[in-house]
Design an enzyme around this catalytic site. Structure first.
Site, PDB file in Angstrom:
ATOM      1  CB  CYS A  92     -14.555 -11.855  35.653  1.00  0.00           C
ATOM      2  SG  CYS A  92     -13.246 -12.595  36.515  1.00  0.00           S
ATOM      3  CD  GLN A 138      -9.220 -11.497  40.140  1.00  0.00           C
ATOM      4  OE1 GLN A 138      -8.325 -10.806  39.656  1.00  0.00           O
ATOM      5  NE2 GLN A 138      -9.720 -12.475  39.366  1.00  0.00           N
ATOM      6  NE  ARG A 151      -9.240 -17.041  42.890  1.00  0.00           N
ATOM      7  CZ  ARG A 151      -9.549 -16.956  41.661  1.00  0.00           C
ATOM      8  NH1 ARG A 151     -10.625 -15.979  41.426  1.00  0.00           N
ATOM      9  NH2 ARG A 151      -8.947 -17.317  40.306  1.00  0.00           N
ATOM     10  CG  HIS A 191     -13.983 -11.039  40.852  1.00  0.00           C
ATOM     11  ND1 HIS A 191     -13.952 -11.923  41.846  1.00  0.00           N
ATOM     12  CD2 HIS A 191     -13.681 -11.275  39.730  1.00  0.00           C
ATOM     13  CE1 HIS A 191     -13.588 -12.976  40.924  1.00  0.00           C
ATOM     14  NE2 HIS A 191     -13.452 -12.763  39.775  1.00  0.00           N
TER      15      HIS A 191
END
Length: 386
Positions: A148, A175, A280, A287
């Site tokens: 991604c 993310q 994260r 993202h």
């Protein structure tokens, strides 16, 4: 050769109820893809025989019949195309069985399992349509969606790669929870709810901020205060500077993917170093990435901005000022949109060949479902011509 001669191609969908699969179905309906150019067959690993979904054809919704068994090799062998968002374990089990039995259909997959195999193409057609077309002409049958953050970075900065200006890139990612799965998204909201459930008096401007800070800080670290079964620690009110498995060189696998997958998508003649840290954060489904780019030579900033903005119809150049940045360059601004904004663009004090920028994109759209949807249309068009 076409499995079923010149008739209407049969396309099997597996994993269509999961997070990426659901977004894929939404996008296909929104774009009118169920328009009769193929026959859709829906499969399930757990609900075979149950009623399948209704799909939108024009202004009407159409029944699709009972669900097929997604582990029934004979049923899958009858498909001209299989589109799967079921995950890597499914790919690992079923793909080699089908190929071993001589299935010659097209396999379009969201999972990472086959990305780096020699006979598969990682698909991102606004960036590598030439490689996709060549692969189809050469008889390649496995087309895989990319990581991604890699896809989102290339969508945003593709113009710089196309110009051949990039010597190397370091990207620091921010993310969203969606990249870890639906359970993780729910856990993030549960953590937020727990943190927000402090006494009302503590959020009053007249009370001591240190008392509120102390209570929230303890909740983030004391066992049992927040649900952490999925993330393993607090994400709400914090961050996690680790995504995926460790690699021998100290990278995480997510960081390793940034270099190897980006170069495979680009089909670069020589390796472009791409590395960084993957983190994260408490966003839901978009993202973000802060990138440092070493150019091969000094390029005027206006030419750089022009190359970025003109590369594809989804990228949006955001002027480097606070109002436009807050309005356009955040996960909240991009969620549910195909737009890929790129902003905070400037030369760095490191030297005229050093560039920094910030970009963000919806992880479930260009980061996952949209390249698969577009690849299916590309494959169907290729089948029609041949």
């Amino acid at each position: 050769p076409r499995l079923h001669g010149h008739g209407c191609p049969k396309v099997g969908f597996v994993g269509w109820r999961g997070m990426v699969g659901s977004v894929l179905m939404q996008r296909m309906e929104a774009e009118g893809d169920f328009d009769g150019r193929f026959n859709a067959h829906f499969f399930s690993t757990s609900g075979a025989g149950k009623p399948g979904p209704t799909i939108c054809k024009g202004d009407a919704r159409t029944e699709t019949g009972p669900l097929g068994d997604a582990t029934n090799v004979d049923a899958l062998m009858a498909m001209d195309v299989i589109v799967t968002c079921q995950g890597g374990d499914y790919t690992t089990e079923l793909h080699p069985k089908l190929r071993h039995l001589g299935w010659s259909g097209y396999w379009i997959d969201a999972a990472s399992t086959l990305r780096m195999t020699d006979n598969a193409v990682i698909v991102l057609d606004p960036v590598n349509k030439n490689l996709i077309d060549k692969a189809l002409a050469d008889g390649v049958k496995d087309f895989i969606g990319g990581n991604c953050t890699v896809s989102l970075m290339l969508m945003g900065l593709g113009g710089l790669f196309k110009k051949g200006w990039v010597e190397w890139i370091s990207t620091m990612t921010y993310q969203a929870a969606s990249g870890a799965g639906a359970k993780n998204m729910r856990e993030l909201v549960k953590q937020m709810r727990a943190i927000g459930n402090v006494p009302d008096k503590l959020v009053d401007d007249d009370t001591s901020i240190l008392e509120l800070d102390s209570i929230v800080s303890k909740m983030l670290v004391e066992p049992g205060k927040l649900p952490t079964a999925e993330f393993g620690t607090a994400l709400a009110g914090s961050l996690i500077p680790w995504i995926d498995k460790p690699m021998p060189n100290g990278q995480t696998k997510e960081e390793w993917k940034g270099g190897v997958e980006a170069n495979k998508i680009l089909g670069a003649g020589s390796l472009i170093p791409i590395d960084g840290q993957c983190v994260r954060i408490g966003a839901m489904r978009c993202h973000s990435q802060a990138v440092t780019i070493k150019l091969k030579h000094d390029v005027p900033l206006d030419e750089i901005a022009k190359a970025i903005a003109e590369h594809n119809e989804w990228v949006r150049f955001v002027p480097n000022n606070k109002p436009d940045t807050l309005a356009q360059l955040t996960p909240a601004a991009v969620t549910g949109s195909l737009t890929i904004p790129v902003g905070r663009l400037r030369k760095m004090t490191l030297g005229p060949e050093y560039l920094t920028a910030f970009t963000v994109g919806d992880q479930l759209l260009w980061g996952a479902a949209e390249p698969l949807r577009r690849q299916l249309i590309i494959v169907l068009e290729h089948m029609r011509r041949t």
